[in-house]
Scaffold this active site. Structure first.
Site, PDB file in Angstrom:
ATOM      1  N   PHE A 138      49.733  39.572  37.818  1.00  0.00           N
ATOM      2  CA  PHE A 138      49.065  38.432  38.592  1.00  0.00           C
ATOM      3  C   PHE A 138      48.036  37.907  37.795  1.00  0.00           C
ATOM      4  O   PHE A 138      47.005  38.741  37.523  1.00  0.00           O
ATOM      5  CB  PHE A 138      48.669  39.037  40.154  1.00  0.00           C
ATOM      6  CG  PHE A 138      48.293  37.948  40.816  1.00  0.00           C
ATOM      7  CD1 PHE A 138      49.082  37.254  41.758  1.00  0.00           C
ATOM      8  CD2 PHE A 138      46.953  37.372  40.716  1.00  0.00           C
ATOM      9  CE1 PHE A 138      48.946  35.995  42.301  1.00  0.00           C
ATOM     10  CE2 PHE A 138      46.424  36.266  41.824  1.00  0.00           C
ATOM     11  CZ  PHE A 138      47.503  35.575  42.245  1.00  0.00           C
ATOM     12  N   ASP A 223      43.451  41.112  31.058  1.00  0.00           N
ATOM     13  CA  ASP A 223      42.898  40.488  32.579  1.00  0.00           C
ATOM     14  C   ASP A 223      42.112  41.585  33.053  1.00  0.00           C
ATOM     15  O   ASP A 223      43.029  42.527  33.812  1.00  0.00           O
ATOM     16  CB  ASP A 223      44.182  39.985  33.167  1.00  0.00           C
ATOM     17  CG  ASP A 223      43.685  39.415  34.414  1.00  0.00           C
ATOM     18  OD1 ASP A 223      42.687  39.760  35.139  1.00  0.00           O
ATOM     19  OD2 ASP A 223      44.579  38.389  35.125  1.00  0.00           O
ATOM     20  N   LYS A 252      35.975  38.145  39.864  1.00  0.00           N
ATOM     21  CA  LYS A 252      35.779  38.972  41.129  1.00  0.00           C
ATOM     22  C   LYS A 252      34.342  39.481  41.508  1.00  0.00           C
ATOM     23  O   LYS A 252      33.596  38.784  41.876  1.00  0.00           O
ATOM     24  CB  LYS A 252      36.982  39.779  41.366  1.00  0.00           C
ATOM     25  CG  LYS A 252      38.182  39.242  41.628  1.00  0.00           C
ATOM     26  CD  LYS A 252      38.958  40.497  41.916  1.00  0.00           C
ATOM     27  CE  LYS A 252      40.670  40.041  42.060  1.00  0.00           C
ATOM     28  NZ  LYS A 252      40.977  39.442  43.509  1.00  0.00           N
TER      29      LYS A 252
HETATM   30  C1  LIG Z   1      44.152  40.603  37.906  1.00  0.00           C
HETATM   31  C2  LIG Z   1      44.025  39.296  38.373  1.00  0.00           C
HETATM   32  N1  LIG Z   1      43.884  38.149  37.667  1.00  0.00           N
HETATM   33  C3  LIG Z   1      43.491  36.981  38.217  1.00  0.00           C
HETATM   34  C4  LIG Z   1      43.350  36.609  39.362  1.00  0.00           C
HETATM   35  C5  LIG Z   1      43.117  35.238  39.939  1.00  0.00           C
HETATM   36  O1  LIG Z   1      41.545  35.251  40.502  1.00  0.00           O
HETATM   37  P1  LIG Z   1      41.177  33.940  41.350  1.00  0.00           P
HETATM   38  O2  LIG Z   1      41.752  34.257  42.746  1.00  0.00           O
HETATM   39  O3  LIG Z   1      39.681  34.249  41.434  1.00  0.00           O
HETATM   40  O4  LIG Z   1      41.472  32.783  40.765  1.00  0.00           O
HETATM   41  C6  LIG Z   1      43.316  37.592  40.421  1.00  0.00           C
HETATM   42  C7  LIG Z   1      43.095  37.683  41.898  1.00  0.00           C
HETATM   43  O5  LIG Z   1      43.574  38.363  42.536  1.00  0.00           O
HETATM   44  C8  LIG Z   1      43.602  39.222  39.806  1.00  0.00           C
HETATM   45  O6  LIG Z   1      43.772  40.004  40.657  1.00  0.00           O
END
Ligand SMILES: Cc1ncc(COP(=O)(O)O)c(C=O)c1O
Length: 399
Positions: A138, A223, A252
């Site tokens: 994700f 990520d 986050k």
């Molecule tokens: C691993 C990861 N990358 C990217 C995101 C996307 O972040 P945002 O919701 O702040 O755009 C999330 C959100 O849950 C995530 O868990």
């Protein structure tokens, strides 16, 4: 305000992009939150792994008050002392040399994708730009990051999607080796898949990816939006693997709930950005970065990653005991530090509701896992209480 009316207005006036629980939270303190009817909950969602220092942390509140009353926003036409200090701190404590600040995880990943593509073009053929990402991962909901998110259920209806993304199974080095070709710019991966199910790869996976990327002359992009900032028991999850990435994305927990994103990179990679090639209005503004500075300093000074490792072991052990006596109702407990997934036989939604009714807020992940991401400041008594509630909720929902 009357909670029922609030829900009616929500149904009527908000776009229904998320299935919301029938609860409106109005106040928080540490690991506890209260709803509009005054009911108290233990918050083991952490606002989806965001509130690492807990709700209304006095230092965070103090910084917000002070910075809001001093200077909120100016734009990146000017030097911003808080942004510079936070960038220096992040670099001092990681592999990175430089940072670009944005406002969310998706934006941080967009920047990572842009950086990787530009770097690849400047260090190879002009048609190099493909990003390899992992099934079940994700990376966000913008068009590029939702395409990097190799889960078709998030793509439906949004086609045409941008090109240049290839998917391989998670935790499968051979598949990555097969997928890399002359058009590949980078491999993008979460060190532990969060939303996808709290999937922890084998110990050799990240070192194997690093090796494959080095051999092919491509970039490794981690990520760490969910795994970073101490959540897995080390400041960065990559530290468990003993390798470093070329680019890392954060969001986050970086400002404990104030919107912020960050893309960290080596000097070599960052050098592809020159004035005018990328930009942001809000990213890195004095308010968000002042809070980020307080959060990061507190995290390091109070050794919260170590605490997350300790409390995570405690939570995992106690959930392991719940699994052992569950007669098969709990299939597996997995994770690292305070990012924990629990595979259930019962529909996970029913267990989440049973937990909520008993005063515990939890997340889901993947198809049938409960996900726990409490503040790194969580105490043992709250862990005991949460485990007791989960135990009863699993019992309530036994098929
Ligand atoms: C691993 C990861 N990358 C990217 C995101 C996307 O972040 P945002 O919701 O702040 O755009 C999330 C959100 O849950 C995530 O868990």
């Amino acid at each position: 305000m009357d909670t029922k009316l609030l829900m009616e207005w929500s149904d009527k006036h908000l776009m229904t992009f998320a299935k919301r629980y029938p609860v409106a939270l109005v106040r928080g303190e540490g690991v506890r939150v209260w709803d509009s009817d005054g009911k108290e909950y233990l918050d083991f969602t952490g606002g989806i792994a965001v509130t690492a220092l807990g709700h209304s942390h006095p230092k965070v509140v103090g910084t917000m008050r002070e910075q809001a009353a001093t200077l909120l926003h100016v734009s990146n036409y000017f030097h911003i002392p808080q942004q510079i200090h936070l960038a220096k701190l992040l670099c001092d404590h990681s592999f990175a040399d430089r940072v670009f600040f944005s406002n969310s995880g998706a934006e941080a990943n967009e920047t990572a994708i842009k950086l990787a593509r530009k770097w690849a073009k400047e260090h190879g053929a002009s048609d190099r730009g493909d990003i390899i990402s992992m099934r079940g991962g994700f990376h966000g909901r913008t068009l590029a990051t939702v395409t990097a998110t190799a889960q078709e259920k998030y793509h439906h209806g949004f086609e045409p999607l941008p090109g240049g993304f290839k998917y391989v199974p998670f935790n499968d080095l051979r598949a990555v080796a097969r997928a890399i070709d002359s058009r590949t710019a980078a491999v993008l991966v979460e060190p532990i898949q969060g939303e996808g199910g709290v999937n922890v790869p084998d110990d050799g996976y990240l070192p194997g990816l690093r090796k494959l990327c080095d051999e092919a002359g491509i970039l490794l992009v981690l990520d760490e939006i969910q795994t970073g900032m101490g959540r897995t028991g080390k400041l960065w999850c990559y530290e468990h693997a003993g390798v470093t990435p070329d680019i890392m994305t954060l969001a986050k927990a970086l400002a404990n709930g104030v919107p912020i994103g960050a893309t960290l990179a080596t000097n070599d990679v960052a050098s592809v950005l020159t004035p005018g090639t990328h930009g942001t209005t809000f990213g890195g503004n004095p308010f968000a970065t002042a809070v980020g500075l307080t959060v990061f300093t507190t995290l390091v000074e109070e050794r919260l990653p170590e605490r997350a490792a300790r409390m995570g072991r405690l939570l995992s052990d106690r959930l392991g005991a719940v699994r052992a006596k569950s007669g098969g109702a709990v299939k597996e407990v997995r994770g690292r530090g305070l990012l924990i997934g629990m595979d259930l036989v019962a529909p996970v939604g029913a267990v989440v509701s049973a937990c909520r009714e008993r005063g515990l807020l939890v997340l889901t992940a993947g198809d049938n896992a409960l996900r726990l991401a409490p503040p790194l400041t969580v105490d043992e008594a709250s862990i005991d209480r949460a485990v007791e509630i989960i135990d009863r909720a699993v019992e309530d929902c036994r098929p």
